[in-house]
Design a protein around this motif. Structure first.
Motif, PDB file in Angstrom:
ATOM      1  N   THR A   1       0.539  -0.958  -0.436  1.00 51.81           N
ATOM      2  CA  THR A   1      -0.396   0.270  -0.358  1.00 51.81           C
ATOM      3  C   THR A   1       0.563   0.885   0.167  1.00 51.81           C
ATOM      4  N   ASN A   2       1.702   1.172   0.726  1.00 51.52           N
ATOM      5  CA  ASN A   2       2.974   2.740   0.688  1.00 51.52           C
ATOM      6  C   ASN A   2       3.572   2.523  -0.430  1.00 51.52           C
ATOM      7  N   PHE A   3       4.039   1.351  -0.596  1.00 49.15           N
ATOM      8  CA  PHE A   3       4.828   1.394  -2.250  1.00 49.15           C
ATOM      9  C   PHE A   3       3.794   2.652  -3.621  1.00 49.15           C
TER      10      PHE A   3
ATOM     11  N   SER B   1       1.292   4.043  -2.929  1.00 50.83           N
ATOM     12  CA  SER B   1       0.636   5.275  -2.682  1.00 50.83           C
ATOM     13  C   SER B   1       1.881   6.204  -3.445  1.00 50.83           C
ATOM     14  N   LYS B   2       3.064   5.549  -3.135  1.00 45.57           N
ATOM     15  CA  LYS B   2       4.285   6.835  -3.122  1.00 45.57           C
ATOM     16  C   LYS B   2       4.694   5.991  -5.089  1.00 45.57           C
ATOM     17  N   GLY B   3       3.965   5.761  -5.648  1.00 50.67           N
ATOM     18  CA  GLY B   3       4.163   5.451  -7.278  1.00 50.67           C
ATOM     19  C   GLY B   3       5.310   3.878  -7.910  1.00 50.67           C
ATOM     20  N   VAL B   4       5.334   3.527  -6.623  1.00 52.55           N
ATOM     21  CA  VAL B   4       6.607   2.319  -7.008  1.00 52.55           C
ATOM     22  C   VAL B   4       5.742   0.610  -6.772  1.00 52.55           C
TER      23      VAL B   4
ATOM     24  N   TRP C   1       4.445  -2.683  -7.087  1.00 55.77           N
ATOM     25  CA  TRP C   1       3.716  -3.496  -5.972  1.00 55.77           C
ATOM     26  C   TRP C   1       5.160  -5.029  -6.454  1.00 55.77           C
TER      27      TRP C   1
END
Length: 413
Positions: free
Chosen positions: A161-163, A165-168, A170
């Motif tokens: 989820t954090n990735f 949200s930062k465009g990284v 999965w």
């Protein structure tokens, strides 16, 4: 006694314990993050929900097959070689996710990852027996290990989820897991493993491992593991669907219901590690399985308003069930066979994780695409588990075998 050797031995045991804890946490980060990854894969490759569901079933089936067909490797090759072999395959496989550009490629990687998990997990489970001082200590340690698994189940979805949200992408979750694998391999290479006690000259091969399916202890605990996992998966696979349209006063709890479930399950397992040292395991399992059954009955009878509260709460009571069933099932066999029996129970565990949600989905679809009916089936699973544990308490079938193995297999390490 040589004090220096004793200190070194204690240090080795400490490293082995942490190695085992982190292995379970690491693979839970990937397997339990699939629910967050599936929507991204559906958008990326334009696949249906049915096809995307293979991302859950494929690794579970692979773990099951590895458990029953490769579990004996921990007894044949040794714990250290088996753990390192499984971790190495998993690490290489994880880094390949960066190159995964088709849905078929992703499924192939998930299948290979599942096989690797089955290999190093059976090695790790057998290792727990080698470093345990008693069957009670074995059960306590198994709960602690599964506690770290539960922590990984929280960390994995959070990282994805954090990735996102930062465009990284999965896929970088698997880079994290692969890197952690490399660290674990280095630790495994450096540490000295305890020797496995061998009291029999029985052959260690696939045929001998499969013959365990005829043993009533292996079969009984395996069925218990199947039923438990089917009940647990009901919550984290289908609960979000069941409560997705809820708009009542408990909407905040509904929003974080799955997180609450995982947090309670994790905390409960660490509590269970203490609980099972001080109380009879059969009594604890009966009480906790009854509370799970009440949670499911209340959710089915009381409707979504009750389900929003009771289903996440069930995580607290589920916490001690699986690691204890797994531990006692493994402890009913000599340490030289712990890899094989761990593999057999792992097969039924993964089968429950695949077939439980699948059967619930089929029942729900047959009854108007309503997840409520799937939870009726899950309640039946919970009821069967409770009945089985009641019979275990009343008949106490494992007492004699565990007592004998306590004397012959366990000693101060």
């Amino acid at each position: 006694m040589n004090t220096g050797s004793q200190i070194k031995g204690e240090q080795n045991l400490a490293v082995i314990k942490w190695l085992t804890f982190l292995m379970f946490m690491m693979f839970a980060m990937t397997t339990d993050a699939v629910g967050v990854i599936i929507p991204e894969v559906m958008k990326q490759f334009q696949v249906s929900m049915t096809a995307a569901g293979l991302m859950h079933y494929t690794p579970m089936i692979a773990i099951a097959l590895a458990g029953v067909f490769l579990g004996f490797l921990a007894d044949k090759l040794g714990r250290k070689v088996t753990v390192i072999l499984g971790l190495a395959i998993f690490a290489v496989n994880s880094y390949l996710y960066i190159a995964a550009n088709t849905f078929g490629f992703i499924l192939s990687l998930m299948a290979i990852g599942g096989l690797a998990i089955g290999v190093f997990k059976t090695g790790a489970l057998a290792l727990i027996g080698d470093i345990s001082k008693s069957t009670r200590d074995h059960t306590s340690m198994m709960n602690a290990v599964e506690g770290f698994f539960a922590v990984g189940a929280i960390i994995g979805p959070f990282i994805v989820t954090n990735f996102l949200s930062k465009g990284v992408a999965w896929q970088f979750l698997y880079v994290v897991a692969g890197t952690l694998c490399v660290i674990l391999i280095i630790l495994a290479l450096l540490v000295e493993y305890p020797k496995t006690i061998k009291t029999t000259e029985e052959a260690v091969n696939l045929k001998a491992a499969l013959s365990m399916l005829k043993d009533p202890y292996a079969l009984g605990f395996s069925i218990g593991a199947f039923l438990y996992v089917a009940v647990e998966c009901a919550v984290y696979v289908w609960m979000p669907t069941l409560i997705s349209k809820y708009e009542g006063n408990l909407v905040l709890i509904a929003t974080y219901a799955l997180t609450i479930f995982f947090v309670l399950r994790a905390g409960g397992r660490f509590f269970g590690a203490w609980l099972l040292v001080h109380f009879n395991w059969s009594v604890v399992l009966v009480i906790f399985s009854f509370l799970i059954l009440l949670c499911f009955l209340g959710s089915v009878i009381g409707g979504i308003e009750m389900a929003v509260v009771l289903l996440p709460l069930s995580g607290l009571f589920m916490s001690v069930i699986y690691p204890t069933i797994n531990s006692k099932g493994i402890s009913c066999f000599p340490k030289a066979q712990h890899g094989a029996i761990a593999g057999v129970i792992l097969f039924f565990t993964a089968a429950g994780a695949a077939l439980g949600p699948l059967s619930m989905g089929a029942v729900s679809d047959a009854c108007g695409h309503d997840a409520y009916y799937g939870f009726i089936l899950a309640t039946i699973f919970a009821g069967l588990l409770f009945v089985g544990l009641i019979l275990n308490l009343l008949l106490d079938p494992t007492y004699q075998r565990l007592s004998e193995l306590e004397l012959t297999q366990y000693r101060e390490i």
